[in-house]
Design an enzyme around this catalytic site. Structure first.
Site, PDB file in Angstrom:
ATOM      1  N   THR A   1      28.099  57.763  45.632  1.00 25.71           N
ATOM      2  CA  THR A   1      26.897  58.612  45.634  1.00 25.71           C
ATOM      3  C   THR A   1      26.879  59.408  46.930  1.00 25.71           C
ATOM      4  O   THR A   1      26.977  58.840  48.011  1.00 25.71           O
ATOM      5  CB  THR A   1      25.605  57.777  45.553  1.00 25.71           C
ATOM      6  OG1 THR A   1      25.572  56.827  46.618  1.00 25.71           O
ATOM      7  CG2 THR A   1      25.467  57.078  44.219  1.00 25.71           C
TER       8      THR A   1
ATOM      9  N   ASN B   1      25.023  61.000  49.699  1.00 25.63           N
ATOM     10  CA  ASN B   1      23.667  60.862  50.247  1.00 25.63           C
ATOM     11  C   ASN B   1      23.317  62.114  51.047  1.00 25.63           C
ATOM     12  O   ASN B   1      24.151  62.616  51.800  1.00 25.63           O
ATOM     13  CB  ASN B   1      23.600  59.633  51.171  1.00 25.63           C
ATOM     14  CG  ASN B   1      23.881  58.320  50.453  1.00 25.63           C
ATOM     15  OD1 ASN B   1      24.738  58.250  49.564  1.00 25.63           O
ATOM     16  ND2 ASN B   1      23.174  57.274  50.828  1.00 25.63           N
TER      17      ASN B   1
ATOM     18  N   GLU C   1      20.405  59.826  46.765  1.00 23.31           N
ATOM     19  CA  GLU C   1      21.826  59.581  46.482  1.00 23.31           C
ATOM     20  C   GLU C   1      22.221  60.200  45.165  1.00 23.31           C
ATOM     21  O   GLU C   1      21.648  59.882  44.134  1.00 23.31           O
ATOM     22  CB  GLU C   1      22.065  58.095  46.330  1.00 23.31           C
ATOM     23  CG  GLU C   1      21.529  57.292  47.453  1.00 23.31           C
ATOM     24  CD  GLU C   1      21.882  55.841  47.255  1.00 23.31           C
ATOM     25  OE1 GLU C   1      22.670  55.537  46.350  1.00 23.31           O
ATOM     26  OE2 GLU C   1      21.365  55.050  48.020  1.00 23.31           O
TER      27      GLU C   1
HETATM   28  C1  LIG Z   1      21.780  56.988  38.790  1.00 24.85           C
HETATM   29  C2  LIG Z   1      21.470  55.926  39.793  1.00 24.85           C
HETATM   30  C3  LIG Z   1      20.494  54.974  39.516  1.00 24.85           C
HETATM   31  C4  LIG Z   1      20.198  53.975  40.427  1.00 24.85           C
HETATM   32  N1  LIG Z   1      19.223  53.054  40.139  1.00 24.85           N
HETATM   33  C5  LIG Z   1      18.957  52.060  40.993  1.00 24.85           C
HETATM   34  C6  LIG Z   1      17.953  51.067  40.706  1.00 24.85           C
HETATM   35  O1  LIG Z   1      17.276  51.101  39.659  1.00 24.85           O
HETATM   36  N2  LIG Z   1      17.743  50.068  41.607  1.00 24.85           N
HETATM   37  C7  LIG Z   1      18.455  49.984  42.782  1.00 24.85           C
HETATM   38  O2  LIG Z   1      18.230  49.064  43.544  1.00 24.85           O
HETATM   39  N3  LIG Z   1      19.394  50.918  43.103  1.00 24.85           N
HETATM   40  C8  LIG Z   1      19.655  51.937  42.237  1.00 24.85           C
HETATM   41  N4  LIG Z   1      20.618  52.879  42.539  1.00 24.85           N
HETATM   42  C9  LIG Z   1      21.160  52.907  43.890  1.00 24.85           C
HETATM   43  C10 LIG Z   1      22.387  52.082  44.120  1.00 24.85           C
HETATM   44  O3  LIG Z   1      22.006  50.772  44.417  1.00 24.85           O
HETATM   45  C11 LIG Z   1      23.032  52.785  45.323  1.00 24.85           C
HETATM   46  O4  LIG Z   1      23.682  53.917  44.842  1.00 24.85           O
HETATM   47  C12 LIG Z   1      23.912  51.939  46.152  1.00 24.85           C
HETATM   48  O5  LIG Z   1      23.108  51.041  46.881  1.00 24.85           O
HETATM   49  C13 LIG Z   1      24.784  52.734  47.103  1.00 24.85           C
HETATM   50  O6  LIG Z   1      24.159  53.072  48.297  1.00 24.85           O
HETATM   51  P1  LIG Z   1      24.888  53.832  49.486  1.00 24.85           P
HETATM   52  O7  LIG Z   1      25.095  55.267  49.112  1.00 24.85           O
HETATM   53  O8  LIG Z   1      23.936  53.728  50.636  1.00 24.85           O
HETATM   54  O9  LIG Z   1      26.198  53.146  49.755  1.00 24.85           O
HETATM   55  C14 LIG Z   1      20.914  53.900  41.650  1.00 24.85           C
HETATM   56  C15 LIG Z   1      21.907  54.853  41.922  1.00 24.85           C
HETATM   57  C16 LIG Z   1      22.194  55.862  41.017  1.00 24.85           C
HETATM   58  C17 LIG Z   1      23.258  56.865  41.333  1.00 24.85           C
HETATM   59  N1  LIG Z   2      31.498  61.755  41.954  1.00 28.49           N
HETATM   60  C1  LIG Z   2      31.042  61.664  43.201  1.00 28.49           C
HETATM   61  N2  LIG Z   2      29.725  61.792  43.467  1.00 28.49           N
HETATM   62  C2  LIG Z   2      29.270  61.701  44.721  1.00 28.49           C
HETATM   63  N3  LIG Z   2      30.049  61.481  45.806  1.00 28.49           N
HETATM   64  C3  LIG Z   2      31.371  61.342  45.619  1.00 28.49           C
HETATM   65  C4  LIG Z   2      31.925  61.435  44.311  1.00 28.49           C
HETATM   66  N4  LIG Z   2      33.259  61.261  44.410  1.00 28.49           N
HETATM   67  C5  LIG Z   2      33.540  61.057  45.708  1.00 28.49           C
HETATM   68  N5  LIG Z   2      32.421  61.126  46.464  1.00 28.49           N
HETATM   69  C6  LIG Z   2      32.423  60.935  47.933  1.00 28.49           C
HETATM   70  O1  LIG Z   2      32.038  59.592  48.171  1.00 28.49           O
HETATM   71  C7  LIG Z   2      30.979  59.529  49.120  1.00 28.49           C
HETATM   72  C8  LIG Z   2      29.971  58.459  48.739  1.00 28.49           C
HETATM   73  O2  LIG Z   2      30.496  57.169  48.617  1.00 28.49           O
HETATM   74  P1  LIG Z   2      29.558  55.922  48.890  1.00 28.49           P
HETATM   75  O3  LIG Z   2      30.407  54.724  48.618  1.00 28.49           O
HETATM   76  O4  LIG Z   2      28.253  56.067  48.162  1.00 28.49           O
HETATM   77  O5  LIG Z   2      29.361  55.999  50.453  1.00 28.49           O
HETATM   78  P2  LIG Z   2      28.035  56.235  51.335  1.00 28.49           P
HETATM   79  O6  LIG Z   2      27.359  54.905  51.413  1.00 28.49           O
HETATM   80  O7  LIG Z   2      28.564  56.704  52.667  1.00 28.49           O
HETATM   81  O8  LIG Z   2      27.190  57.248  50.646  1.00 28.49           O
HETATM   82  C9  LIG Z   2      30.311  60.886  49.080  1.00 28.49           C
HETATM   83  O9  LIG Z   2      29.693  61.207  50.314  1.00 28.49           O
HETATM   84  C10 LIG Z   2      31.475  61.810  48.734  1.00 28.49           C
HETATM   85  O10 LIG Z   2      32.126  62.244  49.927  1.00 28.49           O
HETATM   86 MG   LIG Z   3      26.236  56.929  48.761  1.00 24.68          MG
END
Ligand SMILES: Cc1cc2nc3c(=O)[nH]c(=O)nc-3n(C[C@H](O)[C@H](O)[C@H](O)COP(=O)(O)O)c2cc1C
Ligand SMILES: Nc1ncnc2c1ncn2[C@@H]1O[C@H](COP(=O)(O)OP(=O)(O)O)[C@@H](O)[C@H]1O
Ligand SMILES: [Mg+2]
Length: 208
Positions: A44, A46, A109
């Protein structure tokens, strides 16, 4: 905990986004907690959530769908290599505290999905072995996002697998929702695009 109810295949009205949507958000892609890819297998992107509650009180915590563009000066998608035009891709996103992880700060995210003309990697039937879309990393790249609709609130879950499965369904709901004519026009540039849609699309792909 996650809802036990069967999920609707689409979210939002068929006639197109209804106010307050489309909502415009943008920002540089920043580091998150590093869990998306590692724990969930779902990257995701961010973007900063500073002042979000003041600027966009309408954006309650939850899961949304929309379209994104990445600044072509620093990121070139395989479909736009060699051009200076930003590619527009479908997206599903979460805004909130990730109750499963009990974050104390709100995050925005965005999971970018493949173009709608490509097969969906998250279609039913791949459960347990779903491979979510993965692009080359694009940290620091500017990202513009048009949120087009709301899918569901955020939930806590009994397991990581249950969270991943609900996000898989979110991807499918986002895809089916965006495949409707009144939403597809945000993804595909056409002579028929005019008025507010054209204005929003123009904003989406401009990175001056
Ligand atoms: C479409 C989508 C739906 C999500 N729904 C939830 C949810 O219902 N509850 C939750 O705790 N996290 C939810 N998440 C968040 C994930 O837990 C989160 O992407 C993950 O913690 C990664 O965080 P990071 O980018 O800080 O690494 C969702 C993420 C996405 C992309
Ligand atoms: N399909 C995708 N959607 C979003 N981010 C992606 C995707 N593919 C690769 N990435 C890369 O992965 C990173 C996110 O990975 P993630 O594990 O969520 O790390 P973080 O906790 O740092 O957000 C993004 O910042 C981007 O550079
Ligand atoms: Mg992320």
């Amino acid at each position: 905990m996650g809802s036990d109810k069967p999920r609707d295949p689409v979210a939002g009205p068929d006639a197109g986004p209804e106010p307050p949507y489309p909502v415009r958000l943008s920002g540089p892609v920043i580091k998150g907690f590093g869990r998306g890819s590692k724990d969930l297998g779902i990257p995701t992107a961010n973007i900063p959530a500073d002042n979000l509650s003041e600027k966009h009180p309408e954006l309650t915590s939850g899961v949304y769908y929309g379209v994104v563009a990445l600044d072509p000066k620093t990121y070139q998608h395989e479909s736009s290599k060699g051009t200076s035009t930003a590619v527009v891709l479908p997206a599903v996103l979460s805004i909130g505290y990730n109750p499963f992880y009990k974050n104390t700060v709100r995050s925005v995210e965005i999971h970018i999905m493949p173009a709608l003309t490509e097969p969906s990697p998250t279609a039913a039937g791949h459960e347990g072995q779903t491979k979510f879309n993965r692009l080359p990393d694009f940290y620091k790249t500017r990202l513009n996002l048009l949120i087009l609709g709301y899918i569901r609130p955020e939930f806590d879950y009994v397991s990581l697998e249950a969270l991943v499965e609900d996000i898989r369904v979110d991807c499918e709901v986002a895809r089916e929702s965006l495949l409707r004519e009144a939403y597809k026009c945000y993804l595909v540039d056409s002579d028929k695009t005019h008025g507010k849609v054209s204005e929003d699309r123009g904003w989406l792909v401009s990175f001056d």
